[in-house]
Design a protein around this motif. Structure first.
Motif, PDB file in Angstrom:
ATOM      1  N   UNK A 128       0.841  -1.204   0.000  1.00  0.00           N
ATOM      2  CA  UNK A 128       0.000   0.000   0.000  1.00  0.00           C
ATOM      3  C   UNK A 128       0.875   1.253   0.000  1.00  0.00           C
ATOM      4  N   UNK A 129       0.424   2.245  -0.702  1.00  0.00           N
ATOM      5  CA  UNK A 129       1.154   3.512  -0.747  1.00  0.00           C
ATOM      6  C   UNK A 129       2.211   3.558  -1.837  1.00  0.00           C
ATOM      7  N   UNK A 130       2.478   2.400  -2.468  1.00  0.00           N
ATOM      8  CA  UNK A 130       3.423   2.415  -3.598  1.00  0.00           C
ATOM      9  C   UNK A 130       2.589   2.423  -4.883  1.00  0.00           C
ATOM     10  N   UNK A 131       3.242   2.660  -6.025  1.00  0.00           N
ATOM     11  CA  UNK A 131       2.429   2.747  -7.249  1.00  0.00           C
ATOM     12  C   UNK A 131       1.861   1.372  -7.616  1.00  0.00           C
ATOM     13  N   UNK A 132       0.708   1.414  -8.225  1.00  0.00           N
ATOM     14  CA  UNK A 132       0.025   0.162  -8.579  1.00  0.00           C
ATOM     15  C   UNK A 132       0.804  -0.469  -9.739  1.00  0.00           C
ATOM     16  N   UNK A 170      -3.044   2.711   2.983  1.00  0.00           N
ATOM     17  CA  UNK A 170      -4.188   1.929   2.501  1.00  0.00           C
ATOM     18  C   UNK A 170      -5.188   2.834   1.780  1.00  0.00           C
ATOM     19  N   UNK A 171      -5.438   4.012   2.351  1.00  0.00           N
ATOM     20  CA  UNK A 171      -6.380   4.940   1.704  1.00  0.00           C
ATOM     21  C   UNK A 171      -5.826   5.351   0.340  1.00  0.00           C
ATOM     22  N   UNK A 172      -4.518   5.598   0.285  1.00  0.00           N
ATOM     23  CA  UNK A 172      -3.885   6.002  -0.982  1.00  0.00           C
ATOM     24  C   UNK A 172      -4.073   4.911  -2.051  1.00  0.00           C
ATOM     25  N   UNK A 173      -3.882   3.660  -1.660  1.00  0.00           N
ATOM     26  CA  UNK A 173      -4.015   2.555  -2.621  1.00  0.00           C
ATOM     27  C   UNK A 173      -5.472   2.362  -3.047  1.00  0.00           C
ATOM     28  N   UNK A 174      -6.381   2.459  -2.103  1.00  0.00           N
ATOM     29  CA  UNK A 174      -7.806   2.355  -2.465  1.00  0.00           C
ATOM     30  C   UNK A 174      -8.158   3.451  -3.469  1.00  0.00           C
ATOM     31  N   UNK A 175      -7.669   4.647  -3.202  1.00  0.00           N
ATOM     32  CA  UNK A 175      -7.960   5.787  -4.073  1.00  0.00           C
ATOM     33  C   UNK A 175      -7.340   5.592  -5.462  1.00  0.00           C
ATOM     34  N   UNK A 176      -6.116   5.038  -5.483  1.00  0.00           N
ATOM     35  CA  UNK A 176      -5.433   4.853  -6.770  1.00  0.00           C
ATOM     36  C   UNK A 176      -6.110   3.770  -7.612  1.00  0.00           C
ATOM     37  N   UNK A 177      -6.687   2.767  -6.958  1.00  0.00           N
ATOM     38  CA  UNK A 177      -7.276   1.647  -7.702  1.00  0.00           C
ATOM     39  C   UNK A 177      -8.729   1.876  -8.111  1.00  0.00           C
ATOM     40  N   UNK A 178      -9.465   2.574  -7.271  1.00  0.00           N
ATOM     41  CA  UNK A 178     -10.927   2.646  -7.477  1.00  0.00           C
ATOM     42  C   UNK A 178     -11.315   3.782  -8.423  1.00  0.00           C
ATOM     43  N   UNK A 179     -12.385   3.554  -9.150  1.00  0.00           N
ATOM     44  CA  UNK A 179     -13.041   4.639  -9.881  1.00  0.00           C
ATOM     45  C   UNK A 179     -14.430   4.762  -9.254  1.00  0.00           C
TER      46      UNK A 179
END
Ligand SMILES: C[S@@+](CC[C@H](N)C(=O)[O-])C[C@H]1O[C@@H](n2cnc3c(N)ncnc32)[C@H](O)[C@@H]1O
Length: 252
Positions: A161-165, A190-199
């Protein structure tokens, strides 16, 4: 009554305490008399194989769903090497939603640990599932993927989490996360990863055990709204054990 922090410490010291008592199981004294047992799958542990066989009996009348899965468990790579109640509850929910729910969907599971929830999604007919975690868990996830012969629609990937997808992981239709809110320094990651993955179209199913999570939800509300899932017949039982299942929606 133990306070939640002591409870977690005790869990780490004795990770097998959540295993259900059964005819041939190692079992655990802790859950033996709790109501939570009634909503967890049947469990058969083989001490020699270090493998837990979980038997979920879904409510899908048409399919008469009885889904079994074998999961290798091993606490040595970290807390994710154990099957947690929240993971079993989220798995159960997906099974009870019936055979069409994940059919054809692209799914990413975060903090998969043993891979349980994502492997269940793959069994339920998702078109592609990514079970992800940090490097020390990749081996046990890979073993569980192979043991259940789900390589055709499920892959293991490292996702810290927090690293680039990783480029190979697409924007999914569904994100799954079970028991990922327990370590405060990881909350913004975790919030960063959720934000990066979700639309705004992504369905995010998030099952968590209530601990000191105020800061997590403070961060989450900047990016997502959420609502408790009300159509799970087991909800009242696991709620009493401070476990909650919510669905997140990305704010656009
Ligand atoms: C309590 S375990 C839950 C495992 C599994 N979801 C379950 O319900 O059985 C939390 C999981 O989150 C993973 N995790 C913690 N911090 C992480 C991070 N920064 N990036 C990716 N995964 C992380 C851990 O490795 C672990 O597998």
């Amino acid at each position: 009554m133990r306070n939640p922090i002591d409870d977690e410490r005790y869990y780490i010291e004795e990770p097998f305490r959540y295993f259900r008592v059964g005819e041939e199981n190692v079992g655990t004294r802790d859950l033996a008399n709790t109501e939570l047992l009634s909503v967890l799958p049947g469990q058969h542990y083989s001490m020699t194989e270090k493998t837990l066989r979980l038997e979920f009996s879904g409510n899908d009348e048409k399919a008469k769903a009885m889904i079994s899965i074998s999961i290798r468990v091993d606490a040595s790579p970290g807390c994710g090497g154990i099957v947690w109640p929240a993971g079993q509850i989220l798995s159960n929910y997906l099974i009870n939603k019936g055979s069409n729910f994940l059919q054809g969907k692209c799914v990413v599971e975060l903090g998969s640990g043993t891979g349980l929830v994502g492997l269940i999604a793959a069994k339920l007919g998702a078109s592609k599932v990514w079970i992800t975690d940090q490097a020390p868990l990749l081996d046990i996830m890979q073993q569980n993927l192979s043991m259940n012969s789900l390589q055709c629609n499920c892959v293991v990937a490292e996702l810290d989490w927090g690293t680039s997808i990783p480029a190979a992981i697409p924007s999914p239709d569904v994100i799954l996360a079970a028991d990922c809110v327990y370590f405060e320094p990881a909350f913004p990651l975790l919030v960063q990863t959720l934000d990066a993955l979700a639309t705004e179209r992504t369905q995010v199913f998030f099952c968590y055990k209530k601990r000191a999570d105020k800061r997590f939800f403070g961060l989450l509300k900047k990016k997502f709204t959420w609502a408790e899932i009300m159509d799970d017949p087991n909800r009242n039982i696991y709620n009493r054990e401070s476990i909650t299942l919510i669905k997140l929606s990305k704010i656009v």
